[in-house]
Design a protein around this motif. Structure first.
Motif, PDB file in Angstrom:
ATOM      1  N   ASP A 124      -8.938   2.363  12.494  1.00 29.96           N
ATOM      2  CA  ASP A 124     -10.113   1.571  12.789  1.00 29.96           C
ATOM      3  C   ASP A 124      -9.582   0.044  14.016  1.00 29.96           C
ATOM      4  O   ASP A 124      -9.172   0.172  12.512  1.00 29.96           O
ATOM      5  CB  ASP A 124     -11.363   1.802  11.483  1.00 29.96           C
ATOM      6  CG  ASP A 124     -11.621   0.469  12.002  1.00 29.96           C
ATOM      7  OD1 ASP A 124     -12.906   0.000  12.560  1.00 29.96           O
ATOM      8  OD2 ASP A 124     -12.724   0.227  10.650  1.00 29.96           O
ATOM      9  N   ASP A 145     -18.816   7.828  13.362  1.00 24.86           N
ATOM     10  CA  ASP A 145     -18.017   6.085  13.465  1.00 24.86           C
ATOM     11  C   ASP A 145     -16.854   6.147  14.607  1.00 24.86           C
ATOM     12  O   ASP A 145     -17.375   6.202  15.568  1.00 24.86           O
ATOM     13  CB  ASP A 145     -17.161   5.771  12.195  1.00 24.86           C
ATOM     14  CG  ASP A 145     -16.812   4.680  12.218  1.00 24.86           C
ATOM     15  OD1 ASP A 145     -17.238   3.894  12.719  1.00 24.86           O
ATOM     16  OD2 ASP A 145     -16.368   4.550  11.255  1.00 24.86           O
ATOM     17  N   ASN A 146     -16.036   6.382  14.017  1.00 24.52           N
ATOM     18  CA  ASN A 146     -14.796   6.032  15.490  1.00 24.52           C
ATOM     19  C   ASN A 146     -14.789   6.463  16.652  1.00 24.52           C
ATOM     20  O   ASN A 146     -14.140   7.922  16.335  1.00 24.52           O
ATOM     21  CB  ASN A 146     -13.767   4.923  14.735  1.00 24.52           C
ATOM     22  CG  ASN A 146     -14.455   4.002  13.838  1.00 24.52           C
ATOM     23  OD1 ASN A 146     -14.802   2.945  13.973  1.00 24.52           O
ATOM     24  ND2 ASN A 146     -13.156   3.992  12.857  1.00 24.52           N
ATOM     25  N   PHE A 181     -18.228  -2.711  15.953  1.00 19.70           N
ATOM     26  CA  PHE A 181     -17.496  -2.633  15.414  1.00 19.70           C
ATOM     27  C   PHE A 181     -16.263  -1.373  16.253  1.00 19.70           C
ATOM     28  O   PHE A 181     -15.527  -1.601  15.492  1.00 19.70           O
ATOM     29  CB  PHE A 181     -18.045  -1.417  14.023  1.00 19.70           C
ATOM     30  CG  PHE A 181     -18.097  -2.844  13.376  1.00 19.70           C
ATOM     31  CD1 PHE A 181     -19.796  -3.167  13.762  1.00 19.70           C
ATOM     32  CD2 PHE A 181     -18.083  -3.408  11.728  1.00 19.70           C
ATOM     33  CE1 PHE A 181     -20.663  -3.783  12.324  1.00 19.70           C
ATOM     34  CE2 PHE A 181     -18.350  -3.808  11.114  1.00 19.70           C
ATOM     35  CZ  PHE A 181     -20.029  -4.150  11.569  1.00 19.70           C
ATOM     36  N   ASP A 212     -16.632   1.890  17.479  1.00 19.33           N
ATOM     37  CA  ASP A 212     -17.062   2.966  17.272  1.00 19.33           C
ATOM     38  C   ASP A 212     -17.466   3.652  18.516  1.00 19.33           C
ATOM     39  O   ASP A 212     -17.825   3.029  19.881  1.00 19.33           O
ATOM     40  CB  ASP A 212     -18.605   2.250  16.788  1.00 19.33           C
ATOM     41  CG  ASP A 212     -18.531   2.496  15.023  1.00 19.33           C
ATOM     42  OD1 ASP A 212     -17.463   1.742  14.411  1.00 19.33           O
ATOM     43  OD2 ASP A 212     -19.535   1.886  14.274  1.00 19.33           O
TER      44      ASP A 212
HETATM   45 MG    MG Z   1     -16.074   1.962  12.960  1.00 19.65          MG
END
Ligand code: MG
Ligand code: F6P
Length: 433
Positions: free
Chosen positions: A197, A249-250, A284, A287
């Protein structure tokens, strides 16, 4: 079913004091003091490089606007570091009003260290978006694209190894229709993918993905402090022709692990459709936006030709659908989710939901000072009510100082490890039936 109303935001306060930068020495404090300024500095450097690469004579207006963005970003970094008030947004983007309503209710002019950390950290990414959107030439520029691409490039050898591992497993299990064990493995790969991340690393190297890849194959269950896969997997394995939603997410490494899972769900017949919920703008740092998904496939195609061809076919046939609901880039905790018509409607169309990563977890449990022994079902508040949402599982490596669902014994054991909640070396798999 609880009512899905409009996007208005009735006041719902966190049941415990919110995590905040004002708690000196907390992870939130260090994030706002050290990590977020570094991320902003990298955005400024990236934009500076991009403007300096312009042909000054041919594109004077773009140059001028790029410099103006840099000025605004520097001013914002200065204000954040000095705990100046979080200001209402002032732009023409469609979510501006929703954001300002929420800021008025929960921040009310507080400084960056005083405000709830969840809102403050989300605000930083929304402010970057706002500053870029003020300039027609840079409106859709992704200042994290370079970092995301470099991180993925470094991960390719490990992803190729993981893909071979997944291929061998799925060849075996697609024939015997015995889905439980492989789903357990794929969910754990997807879980540990979250250890990569770029917002936690604040631009430093992606960490040792080779060691991580080894761990994912050989000892994936080590370090999972709460593991509800024993209940989460049988429910998923029982489905046929279902709709499974993954709140992504990422991008890059983690996304690829998620796609291994999404591919198996379709090929096994468990899912007729997998909805991949992406972010609608850079968020972030790492993402996944729809552009990142496309870029990840393009980058991987020469290395994993069969997999990428199958994945592109899923996208073309509608077996995989990419959605960008605005709610994912709001600062709202998910205790507000049932008041957002679009997010509730799309999630309720699913038979099973997978929430990926630390930020989704923080939002699910309202990012506040829970005792680690608080049951997950208590911490998710209205989402635990019968019929509020389909069954869901949250897969998260621990990267912020909130965690719930531990037994007393496990909480006592973990308390001996000072940074277990924030190091990314431990993980939780929490399930809501
Ligand atoms: Mg993230
Ligand atoms: O500062 C680290 C951090 O930005 C956390 O604040 C945040 O929750 C996390 O990284 C993002 O992690 P993930 O990509 O798993 O949501």
């Amino acid at each position: 079913m609880a009512n899905a109303t409009t996007t208005s935001t009735p006041r719902i306060d966190p049941p415990r004091p919110p995590l905040a930068g004002k708690n000196t020495g907390s992870f939130a404090f260090y994030t706002i003091r050290d990590r977020l300024p570094v991320i902003l500095t990298r955005v400024i450097d990236d934009l500076n490089k991009a403007t300096m690469a312009l042909d000054f004579e041919a594109e004077p207006e773009k140059l001028k606007q790029g410099k103006a963005c840099i000025e605004s970003l520097s001013g914002f970094r200065y204000a954040m570091q000095r705990d100046r008030p979080i200001e209402p947004l002032d732009d023409d983007l469609p979510d501006c009003q929703a954001w300002n309503d929420y800021l008025a209710l929960y921040v009310d002019g507080a400084g960056h260290f005083q405000a709830p950390w969840l809102i403050q950290e989300c605000y930083m990414y929304r402010r970057i978006r706002s500053i870029l959107a003020a300039s027609p030439h840079w409106r859709n520029y992704d200042p994290f694209a370079g970092e995301k691409a470099a991180s993925l490039a470094r991960s390719i050898p490990v992803l190729v190894t993981l893909a071979a591992h997944v291929q061998a497993l799925s060849d075996r299990h697609l024939q015997d229709h015995y889905h439980g064990p492989i789903l357990t493995e794929l969910l754990m790969l997807s879980l540990w993918g979250n250890a990569v991340d770029l917002s936690l690393l604040a631009g430093s190297d992606t960490g040792d993905t080779e060691a991580l890849g080894n761990k994912m194959v050989k000892e994936a269950s080590a370090g999972i402090v709460i593991n509800n896969l024993d209940v989460a997997v049988p429910v998923l394995a029982e489905l046929t022709g279902a709709r499974v939603d993954i709140v992504l997410d990422n991008a890059g490494f983690e996304l690829t692990a998620d796609l291994f899972l999404a591919d198996y769900l379709v090929k096994s017949g468990i899912a007729r459709r997998v909805t991949l919920h992406a972010k609608s703008y850079p968020w972030f740092v790492s993402d996944t936006t729809p552009a990142d998904l496309d870029q990840t496939l393009t980058t991987l195609a020469p290395h994993l030709p069969e997999q990428v061809a199958a994945w592109r076919a899923h996208l073309a046939s509608g077996a995989w659908v990419v959605e960008t609901t605005p709610f994912w880039t709001y600062p709202h905790a998910y205790h507000h989710l049932l008041h957002d018509l679009e997010a509730t409607t799309t999630l309720r169309a699913a038979d099973y939901i997978i929430f990926k990563g630390d930020l989704n977890y923080r939002k699910l449990v309202f990012d506040c000072q829970w005792e680690p022994t608080t049951p997950f079902m208590d911490a998710i508040g209205p989402l635990a009510e019968p019929g509020a949402l389909p069954p869901f599982v949250s897969l998260r490596t621990c990267k912020s100082d909130v965690c719930v669902g531990l037994s007393v014994e496990s909480a006592n054991n973990m308390a001996k490890i000072s940074d277990w909640m924030t190091s990314g070396k431990y993980a939780v798999v929490s399930y809501k039936p």
